[in-house]
Each structure stands twice: as structure tokens, then as C-alpha cells.
Design a protein around this motif. Structure first.
Motif, PDB file in Angstrom:
ATOM      1  N   LEU A  58       1.688   7.137   2.833  1.00  0.00           N
ATOM      2  CA  LEU A  58       1.262   8.297   2.206  1.00  0.00           C
ATOM      3  C   LEU A  58       0.813   7.677   0.507  1.00  0.00           C
ATOM      4  CD1 LEU A  58       0.211  10.956   1.594  1.00  0.00           C
ATOM      5  CD2 LEU A  58       2.637  11.766   0.749  1.00  0.00           C
ATOM      6  N   GLN A  59       1.602   6.738   0.129  1.00  0.00           N
ATOM      7  CA  GLN A  59       1.184   5.953  -1.290  1.00  0.00           C
ATOM      8  C   GLN A  59      -0.017   5.231  -0.930  1.00  0.00           C
ATOM      9  OE1 GLN A  59       2.628   6.630  -4.452  1.00  0.00           O
ATOM     10  NE2 GLN A  59       0.834   5.435  -4.634  1.00  0.00           N
ATOM     11  N   ASN A  60      -0.212   4.401  -0.001  1.00  0.00           N
ATOM     12  CA  ASN A  60      -1.063   3.660   0.310  1.00  0.00           C
ATOM     13  C   ASN A  60      -2.421   4.432   0.426  1.00  0.00           C
ATOM     14  OD1 ASN A  60      -0.198   1.013  -0.066  1.00  0.00           O
ATOM     15  ND2 ASN A  60       0.394   0.788   1.919  1.00  0.00           N
ATOM     16  N   VAL A 118     -11.951  -4.539  11.109  1.00  0.00           N
ATOM     17  CA  VAL A 118     -10.867  -3.735  11.015  1.00  0.00           C
ATOM     18  C   VAL A 118      -9.588  -4.229  10.378  1.00  0.00           C
ATOM     19  CG1 VAL A 118      -8.985  -2.531  12.343  1.00  0.00           C
ATOM     20  CG2 VAL A 118     -11.291  -2.412  13.228  1.00  0.00           C
ATOM     21  N   ARG A 119      -9.155  -3.941   9.347  1.00  0.00           N
ATOM     22  CA  ARG A 119      -7.811  -4.224   8.413  1.00  0.00           C
ATOM     23  C   ARG A 119      -6.686  -3.541   8.339  1.00  0.00           C
ATOM     24  NH1 ARG A 119      -9.753  -8.231   4.757  1.00  0.00           N
ATOM     25  NH2 ARG A 119     -11.721  -9.027   5.435  1.00  0.00           N
ATOM     26  N   PHE A 120      -5.502  -3.957   8.165  1.00  0.00           N
ATOM     27  CA  PHE A 120      -4.480  -3.383   8.353  1.00  0.00           C
ATOM     28  C   PHE A 120      -3.557  -3.401   6.948  1.00  0.00           C
ATOM     29  CE2 PHE A 120      -5.411  -3.814  12.541  1.00  0.00           C
ATOM     30  CZ  PHE A 120      -5.036  -2.757  13.352  1.00  0.00           C
ATOM     31  N   VAL A 121      -3.220  -2.339   6.452  1.00  0.00           N
ATOM     32  CA  VAL A 121      -2.294  -2.348   5.288  1.00  0.00           C
ATOM     33  C   VAL A 121      -1.101  -1.572   5.666  1.00  0.00           C
ATOM     34  CG1 VAL A 121      -2.137  -1.412   2.795  1.00  0.00           C
ATOM     35  CG2 VAL A 121      -4.426  -2.292   3.940  1.00  0.00           C
ATOM     36  N   ALA A 122       0.194  -2.208   5.337  1.00  0.00           N
ATOM     37  CA  ALA A 122       1.311  -1.547   5.571  1.00  0.00           C
ATOM     38  C   ALA A 122       2.164  -1.583   4.274  1.00  0.00           C
ATOM     39  CB  ALA A 122       2.204  -2.081   6.873  1.00  0.00           C
ATOM     40  N   ASN A 123       2.137  -2.879   3.532  1.00  0.00           N
ATOM     41  CA  ASN A 123       2.813  -3.106   2.337  1.00  0.00           C
ATOM     42  C   ASN A 123       2.648  -2.176   1.225  1.00  0.00           C
ATOM     43  OD1 ASN A 123       4.436  -4.326   0.465  1.00  0.00           O
ATOM     44  ND2 ASN A 123       3.705  -6.240   0.978  1.00  0.00           N
ATOM     45  N   VAL A 124       3.902  -1.675   0.779  1.00  0.00           N
ATOM     46  CA  VAL A 124       3.529  -0.720  -0.463  1.00  0.00           C
ATOM     47  C   VAL A 124       3.310  -1.546  -1.676  1.00  0.00           C
ATOM     48  CG1 VAL A 124       6.142  -0.331  -0.943  1.00  0.00           C
ATOM     49  CG2 VAL A 124       4.528   1.531  -1.060  1.00  0.00           C
ATOM     50  N   ASP A 125       3.762  -2.647  -1.630  1.00  0.00           N
ATOM     51  CA  ASP A 125       3.273  -3.416  -2.741  1.00  0.00           C
ATOM     52  C   ASP A 125       1.497  -3.151  -3.056  1.00  0.00           C
ATOM     53  OD1 ASP A 125       2.550  -5.225  -4.623  1.00  0.00           O
ATOM     54  OD2 ASP A 125       3.387  -7.047  -3.667  1.00  0.00           O
ATOM     55  N   GLY A 126       1.552  -2.975  -4.212  1.00  0.00           N
ATOM     56  CA  GLY A 126       0.192  -2.274  -4.476  1.00  0.00           C
ATOM     57  C   GLY A 126      -0.807  -3.555  -4.570  1.00  0.00           C
ATOM     58  N   CYS A 127      -0.434  -4.961  -4.247  1.00  0.00           N
ATOM     59  CA  CYS A 127      -1.493  -5.979  -4.500  1.00  0.00           C
ATOM     60  C   CYS A 127      -1.966  -5.978  -3.203  1.00  0.00           C
ATOM     61  CB  CYS A 127      -0.676  -7.186  -4.818  1.00  0.00           C
ATOM     62  SG  CYS A 127      -0.360  -7.366  -6.198  1.00  0.00           S
TER      63      CYS A 127
END
Length: 185
Positions: free
Chosen positions: A87-89, A49-58
């Protein structure tokens, strides 16, 4: 979560889901991430399980580079289904998913949402049965006990998540009923 952990839920090529990428921000991200980290000893090792919140595309690109499209479940957590960063991610994940050779119809097997906006989620391509609604009165920073806790449940399994909910209930009852001199908070 049982169908993911048991391997019953298959991806678009018939493979089992081995990774969950949980996309959110604020209360839709922090609570589940912190609890998942705290409960690592109880983690189901078959699902990363991974989490993504940062809008930085990297950040999302780094996570996607470690994924196989046909073995990955994306969990989009946004009460409104319109939070800009989330939404962007999610759109980035969808574009990546389709670029790997998946079809629009395959989105229903690989994308789920926790949202009050079921209509927007289904218009995105998610199956209605894969949208976990949350009540509009649930506040973001307190929402990990609601459907926003789906990433926790995916990480530790439903039986362990049920114990987390039971512990929260017991603490709520303690706060509500214990005399001030022995009330933990």
C-alpha cells in the motif's frame, strides 16, 4: 493484457503503455517475479515489466525515475489491499503520478489491482473493470496461477501464459494420478 500489448489501451494522454510497474510483497511478488525472470526469452519486448517490493523509498523512486507517467501501468497486487508495504509503495506511485500532472480521473487508466478487496481498489481510484479479483482461499505462495500471475501475463503475453497454466495443470494431474514409483515429486 491484449489491450496493453496491442496498444489499444491508451494512457491519459493517448500514448501507449510501455512500462508496467508491479507492486507487491511476499507471494504477490516473488512468484510472478521469479517466473517472469525464468521466462525472459518469451518476454514481449514492447512492454518493460518492473517489480517493486522493498518498502525503502529508494527502490520505487529509482523505478519511477525511469518511467513516463503517461506510458506507465501500475499493477498493485495485494489480496487484502491493505498490506502495509504494498500500500505504501502504491501510494508513493500515486503521489508521483499526480505530481507529474495527471488527474485523479487518470488513475483509472494507469492503475490496476489484483485483490480480493474490490471496494478498497475502487475507492483508491481504480476502475472496477481493472480490478482482478482473487479468491480468498488462494494462498500467497501458491498464487501465481491465479490473478496474481497478471505480471507474468503482461510480460510474456496471454498465449504464453496459457501454456504456463497448461503445464501446471498437466503436472498437477501427474502428481494426482501417477503411481508413487514414477511420480516425479
Amino acid at each position: 493484457t491484449h489491450s496493453i500489448h496491442s496498444g489499444e489501451h491508451k494512457g491519459c494522454t493517448g500514448k501507449v503503455i510501455k512500462k508496467a510497474v508491479c507492486i507487491g510483497i511476499g507471494g504477490s511478488f516473488l512468484g510472478p517475479k521469479i517466473v517472469t525472470e525464468a521466462l525472459k526469452p518469451y518476454q514481449n519486448k514492447a512492454l518493460d515489466v518492473r517489480f517493486v517490493a522493498n518498502v525503502d523509498g529508494c527502490h520505487i523512486q529509482d523505478v519511477l525515475n525511469e518511467c513516463d507517467f503517461d506510458e506507465t501501468l501500475f499493477v498493485m497486487s495485494s489480496k487484502s489491499f491493505s498490506t502495509q508495504e504494498t500500500l505504501q509503495n502504491t501510494l508513493t506511485a500515486k503521489a508521483w503520478f499526480l505530481k507529474q500532472g495527471a488527474s485523479e480521473a487518470d488513475i483509472a487508466k494507469h492503475f490496476v489491482a489484483v485483490s480480493s478487496n474490490v471496494k478498497a481498489a475502487t475507492e483508491f481510484g481504480m476502475a472496477a473493470e481493472n480490478v482482478f479479483p482473487m479468491a480468498d482461499w488462494v494462498g500467497g505462495r501458491y498464487s501465481l496461477w491465479s490473478a496474481i500471475g497478471l505480471p507474468i501475463c503482461l510480460s510474456i503475453g496471454f498465449d504464453n501464459f496459457r501454456q504456463v497454466l497448461q503445464g501446471a495443470f498437466e503436472m498437477d494431474e501427474h502428481v494426482r494420478t501417477a503411481p508413487a514409483e514414477s511420480n516425479l515429486p
